[in-house]
Design an enzyme around this catalytic site. Sequence first.
Site, short mmCIF file in Angstrom:
data_model
loop_
_atom_site.label_atom_id
_atom_site.label_comp_id
_atom_site.label_asym_id
_atom_site.label_seq_id
_atom_site.Cartn_x
_atom_site.Cartn_y
_atom_site.Cartn_z
N CYS A 1 -3.26 -9.23 -19.94
CA CYS A 1 -4.32 -9.88 -20.68
C CYS A 1 -5.47 -10.23 -19.75
O CYS A 1 -5.28 -10.58 -18.59
CB CYS A 1 -3.88 -11.14 -21.39
N ARG B 1 -6.17 -4.69 -17.71
CA ARG B 1 -5.15 -5.74 -17.68
C ARG B 1 -4.29 -5.74 -18.95
O ARG B 1 -3.25 -6.40 -19.01
CB ARG B 1 -5.81 -7.11 -17.51
N TRP C 1 -2.31 -7.72 -23.78
CA TRP C 1 -1.08 -6.94 -23.53
C TRP C 1 0.02 -7.77 -24.19
O TRP C 1 0.39 -8.82 -23.69
CB TRP C 1 -0.86 -6.79 -22.03
N ASN D 1 -4.25 -16.20 -21.17
CA ASN D 1 -3.45 -15.23 -20.43
C ASN D 1 -2.29 -15.99 -19.79
O ASN D 1 -2.52 -16.96 -19.08
CB ASN D 1 -4.31 -14.56 -19.34
N GLY D 2 -1.07 -15.54 -20.05
CA GLY D 2 0.10 -16.23 -19.50
C GLY D 2 1.16 -16.35 -20.57
O GLY D 2 1.10 -15.66 -21.60
N GLU E 1 7.89 6.75 -4.90
CA GLU E 1 6.54 6.47 -5.37
C GLU E 1 5.96 7.67 -6.11
O GLU E 1 5.28 7.53 -7.12
CB GLU E 1 5.66 6.04 -4.17
N LYS F 1 4.61 7.64 -9.93
CA LYS F 1 3.26 8.06 -10.34
C LYS F 1 3.36 9.05 -11.49
O LYS F 1 2.65 8.94 -12.48
CB LYS F 1 2.53 8.74 -9.18
N GLU G 1 4.65 7.35 -14.83
CA GLU G 1 3.82 6.34 -15.49
C GLU G 1 2.55 6.90 -16.10
O GLU G 1 2.06 6.37 -17.08
CB GLU G 1 3.53 5.15 -14.56
N HIS H 1 26.36 14.35 -5.23
CA HIS H 1 27.25 13.29 -5.72
C HIS H 1 27.02 13.01 -7.20
O HIS H 1 27.39 11.95 -7.70
CB HIS H 1 27.08 12.03 -4.88
N LYS I 1 -2.17 -3.60 -15.63
CA LYS I 1 -2.35 -3.57 -14.18
C LYS I 1 -1.67 -4.74 -13.49
O LYS I 1 -1.01 -4.57 -12.48
CB LYS I 1 -3.84 -3.57 -13.88
#
Length: 607
Positions: free
Chosen positions: A2, A27, A75, A101-102, A480, A484, A487, A503, A602
Amino acid sequence: MCGIVGFTGMQNAAPVLLEGLKKLEYRGYDSAGIAVMNNEAISVSKVTGRIANLCARTRDGADLPGTTGIGHTRWATHGAPTEENAHPHLSNDGRFAVVHNGIIENYLSLRDELRQDGYRFESETDTEVIVHLIELYYRGDMHEALVRTTNRLSGSYALGVICSDEPGKIYAAREASPLILGVGIRENFFASDVTALVSHTRNVIYLEDGEFAELTKDSVRIFDCLNQTVEKKISRIAWNVQAAEKGGFEHFMMKEIMEQPGAVKATIAPRIRDGRVVFDELTLTAEELREIRQIVITACGSAYYAGCAARYALERLTHIPVVLELASELRYSDPLIDEHTLLIVISQSGETADTIAALKECKARGARTLAVVNVVGSTVAKLADNTVYTWAGPEIAVATTKGYTTQVSVLYLLAVYIGDRLGLLENEYKTLVKDLQHLPRRIQQTIDLNASIPDLAKKYHSSKALFFIGRNTDYAVSLEGALKMKEISYLHSEAYAAGELKHGTIALIEEHTPVIALCCNPAIMGKTLSNIVEVKSRGAEVLALTFRSNQKIISVADDLLFIPDTDPLFSAVTEIVPLQLLAYYVAKENGCDIDKPKNLAKSVTVE
Ligand code: F6R
């Protein structure tokens, strides 16, 4: 998660709010809204989806005249992304509007209590209790209403509030969520981060937890939780407007990939003076470093993988054991941490909830703490005993690129710096420092060496699943690289330590399964080559990433990506670049929203 923004000034607020929300859209982007005060009445407009929908709904803000307002891009946490759940939320009497936001952790009990008092709820959000509490406590004094309301809240919040009885004023309050005030000329602002402010002003005030602010166009006043005035200093933002714009690139992600040589240079160059690594910001003495028995690295997502990648350099150069722990795990693991632990926390935003909690937990157990952070003045930066900034500039694309490479670069610098204090040999030290200085150029060379990636993306974009394999640093970079890919392109991608394939994972390899094999360390390359042969004989299509002079791999792999020849100790910052580009072009082939992947945000300020 948010983004919130607030404006009071001479011009109409709505266009300023919409412009700010566009900058904060990374965000959270499932719904958005603004509230504007005009002639002592508040008008609200809310939409589902992107800010573009809000611009269309309000005719770029023209439908909501008035010079004071607040805005939000969401969000979703509590309640689906619907117009009812979008912010701003209005009080029942229509006199107050709130953006938040929170997360308000005690919202259920507050909601029950407010319902019993006769308040009507229009949404499923935790936020709505705030606006009803403000209405309940307002007796003509917003300060009192804010103090009493925030006293009732548990959890985290960055709040923006307007009240129709107080024209021209916006209020902001903060507890464990980012919030910055922008100080302009005959106009003032608040926002979740500076990107929403830089086109108006570079003069900012960082609000602390427990503080709230009252802004008019001509004044900025800050108060603590007892309503006592707090004097704050104005800081100057180093970033300019261009840093937060796309600058001719189609996506922020591509711009940020291409910025990496410059960002890594900005991170490394000022910290090497006369051939020595210097950290003016570090207060750790050689004596204190000698008392460290373990280095614990904690972070989330890519920042965690940055720690995984740098671990080998840290261990080899300092001879201190390095333990990696995800922040979301560490915080609840009753960790064996004491004053002989150096805790390194890594965070681009400096606002990741789990990372903050892990840092607090380890601090309480006596660890010495060092934060590697990009956003100046962020919570992590303020909490840690030592903070080293990555100087990557604003990172807007949700998928991190230059954030990661600058984090790894800082960790490399730290490995050499600490190693030196603990007795690294002078000759080795000098070679390592030179290698570090070459990194920005090597990243540029890597970009130049891999012009075939858009074509490779055409070959691999329709795959069902991709596997990334490697050993040691190659494995850490695989983690990583796979993140990438998944996502931004939504392809199922998994990273495995190459030796682990047999294995279990090898059961998934079939005809044409793409395996991206990282092979950048000559000392152990033979081992990964054997794994490549194993998957090839089961039909896999192998895309190998290796150093340029490696002839051995040419006959084995189907396709190749290259990094320049480089010391494998520092190779992660070059190795990741072709994988970032591959993910980008695969996502592009698949028509994905590259800068704003679905379901992500983000800055993950909730647990
Ligand atoms: C992935 C990504 C995330 C972040 C993670 C931590 O591309 O960006 O995995 O790395 O959410 O964020 P920060 O570094 O802000 O703590």
